[in-house]
Design a protein around this motif. Structure first.
Motif, mmCIF file in Angstrom:
data_model
loop_
_atom_site.group_PDB
_atom_site.id
_atom_site.type_symbol
_atom_site.label_atom_id
_atom_site.label_comp_id
_atom_site.label_asym_id
_atom_site.label_seq_id
_atom_site.Cartn_x
_atom_site.Cartn_y
_atom_site.Cartn_z
ATOM 1 N N ALA A 138 0.812 -1.211 0.000
ATOM 2 C CA ALA A 138 0.000 0.000 0.000
ATOM 3 C C ALA A 138 0.850 1.267 0.000
ATOM 4 C CB ALA A 138 -0.921 0.003 1.225
ATOM 5 N N ASP A 139 0.479 2.175 -0.861
ATOM 6 C CA ASP A 139 0.977 3.548 -0.866
ATOM 7 C C ASP A 139 -0.184 4.393 -1.383
ATOM 8 O OD1 ASP A 139 2.666 5.711 -0.573
ATOM 9 O OD2 ASP A 139 3.603 5.469 -2.542
ATOM 10 N N PRO A 140 -1.232 4.566 -0.516
ATOM 11 C CA PRO A 140 -2.482 5.168 -0.978
ATOM 12 C C PRO A 140 -2.259 6.422 -1.830
ATOM 13 C CG PRO A 140 -2.654 4.524 1.318
ATOM 14 C CD PRO A 140 -1.227 4.319 0.919
ATOM 15 N N PRO A 141 -3.005 6.489 -2.969
ATOM 16 C CA PRO A 141 -4.204 5.716 -3.334
ATOM 17 C C PRO A 141 -3.913 4.411 -4.077
ATOM 18 C CG PRO A 141 -3.857 7.401 -4.972
ATOM 19 C CD PRO A 141 -2.783 7.602 -3.927
ATOM 20 N N HIS A 163 -17.094 -2.569 0.676
ATOM 21 C CA HIS A 163 -17.322 -3.431 -0.472
ATOM 22 C C HIS A 163 -16.328 -4.583 -0.440
ATOM 23 C CE1 HIS A 163 -19.978 -0.489 -2.441
ATOM 24 N NE2 HIS A 163 -19.129 0.419 -1.982
ATOM 25 N N LEU A 164 -16.777 -5.747 -0.873
ATOM 26 C CA LEU A 164 -15.897 -6.904 -1.011
ATOM 27 C C LEU A 164 -15.185 -6.759 -2.354
ATOM 28 C CD1 LEU A 164 -14.962 -9.714 0.000
ATOM 29 C CD2 LEU A 164 -16.945 -10.675 -1.199
ATOM 30 N N VAL A 165 -13.918 -6.372 -2.327
ATOM 31 C CA VAL A 165 -13.211 -6.076 -3.574
ATOM 32 C C VAL A 165 -12.328 -7.236 -4.036
ATOM 33 C CG1 VAL A 165 -13.289 -3.580 -3.269
ATOM 34 C CG2 VAL A 165 -11.378 -4.859 -2.328
ATOM 35 N N LEU A 194 -3.946 -4.092 -9.425
ATOM 36 C CA LEU A 194 -3.720 -2.794 -8.790
ATOM 37 C C LEU A 194 -5.056 -2.102 -8.570
ATOM 38 C CD1 LEU A 194 -1.688 -0.566 -7.887
ATOM 39 C CD2 LEU A 194 -1.831 0.298 -10.253
ATOM 40 N N ILE A 195 -5.316 -1.720 -7.323
ATOM 41 C CA ILE A 195 -6.480 -0.905 -6.986
ATOM 42 C C ILE A 195 -5.989 0.526 -6.803
ATOM 43 C CG2 ILE A 195 -8.298 -0.480 -5.290
ATOM 44 C CD1 ILE A 195 -8.064 -3.488 -4.556
#
Length: 275
Positions: A138-141, A163-165, A194-195
């Protein structure tokens, strides 16, 4: 290693408890988790579920999250700067998790091979280390994920709620159908991607022992059932966003009669909430 940028904005809470089936037999918790700073100021969140049918699965789950850690530290030694670089790094990370796990298992097996025992010569196979893996760098976003097996991810966003992603595989009926890090066909079932979400405010990585206790089942227009995050999942993120609520409270929840009744399996949750 210095703190990640994630540490300054997000709070991490975790718990892992042995399921009642294992507790009654005196068997150790076969789940593992790991989280912390990796690479160039990014943050790793990883959970793994060792297969209860295999004798070294607890060891395998520990190696699985260790592989996710070492692979992330290497692949993300320099933070990606563009969307294209993020996609390329995510693909390399998925492959690196598998390769690093294989290397760690081989190191574990080598000293055990051909060891004399009271009944003959010891033979150890990769299958004995069977485990799943769900890892997020993680490195939001930006959230790069790798998933082998039936772990799942619920993400909270504002606006939008939970939400179940990353769902558990549909049609899962028995443990024999689960794909493990040691499975011959793992590359065909590997899920990675990637989200990118500027509205992300919460993450909950869970092992499959929490499927029945944490998820609902809904039906689409075609009548097919699929898992989904219940409306009240937002309450988990809200509760653990409060500074006075920590991992001990999450452990008590996972050990409650309610959750024990939902599944006899080990239960692990690794949560991150935006402060």
């Amino acid at each position: 290693m210095a703190d990640s940028r994630f540490d300054t904005r997000w709070r991490v809470i975790s718990a892992s408890v042995a399921g009642p089936n294992h507790t009654s037999l005196g068997i150790e918790n076969q789940d593992s988790l790991r989280q912390g700073a990796v690479g160039d100021g990014l943050h790793l969140l990883a959970v793994a579920d060792g297969a209860g049918s295999q004798p070294r699965s607890a060891h395998g789950s520990r190696l699985s999250v260790e592989a996710a850690w070492e692979a992330a530290d290497h692949v993300f030694a320099r933070v990606p700067r563009t969307l294209g670089q993020w996609h390329e790094a995510t693909a390399r990370y998925a492959q690196a998790c598998l390769d690093q796990f294989d290397e760690l298992v081989e190191r574990a097996i080598t000293p055990l091979r051909n060891r004399p025992t009271a009944t003959g010569v010891s033979t150890v196979s990769r299958a004995e280390f069977a485990t799943t893996l769900l890892a997020i760098v993680a490195d939001p976003p930006y959230f790069a994920y790798v998933c082998v097996g039936d772990g799942f991810l619920v993400m909270e966003r504002a606006p939008g709620g939970s939400h179940l992603v990353i769902p558990p595989p549909t049609g899962r009926q028995t443990a024999n159908e689960t794909v493990f890090m040691t499975s011959a066909g793992r590359r065909d079932d590997l899920r990675s991607g990637l989200i990118v979400d500027t509205g992300a405010r919460g993450l909950a990585l869970c092992t499959d022992g929490l499927i029945d206790g944490m998820l609902d089942v809904s039906r689409g227009p075609d009548g097919i059932a699929y898992p989904c995050a219940p409306a009240d999942f937002d309450a988990y993120f809200a509760a653990f966003r409060m500074p006075g609520v920590d991992g001990s409270e999450l452990s008590r929840k996972l050990q409650s009669k309610e959750f024990a009744a939902s599944s006899g399996d080990d239960k692990t949750m690794l949560m991150a909430v935006h402060r």
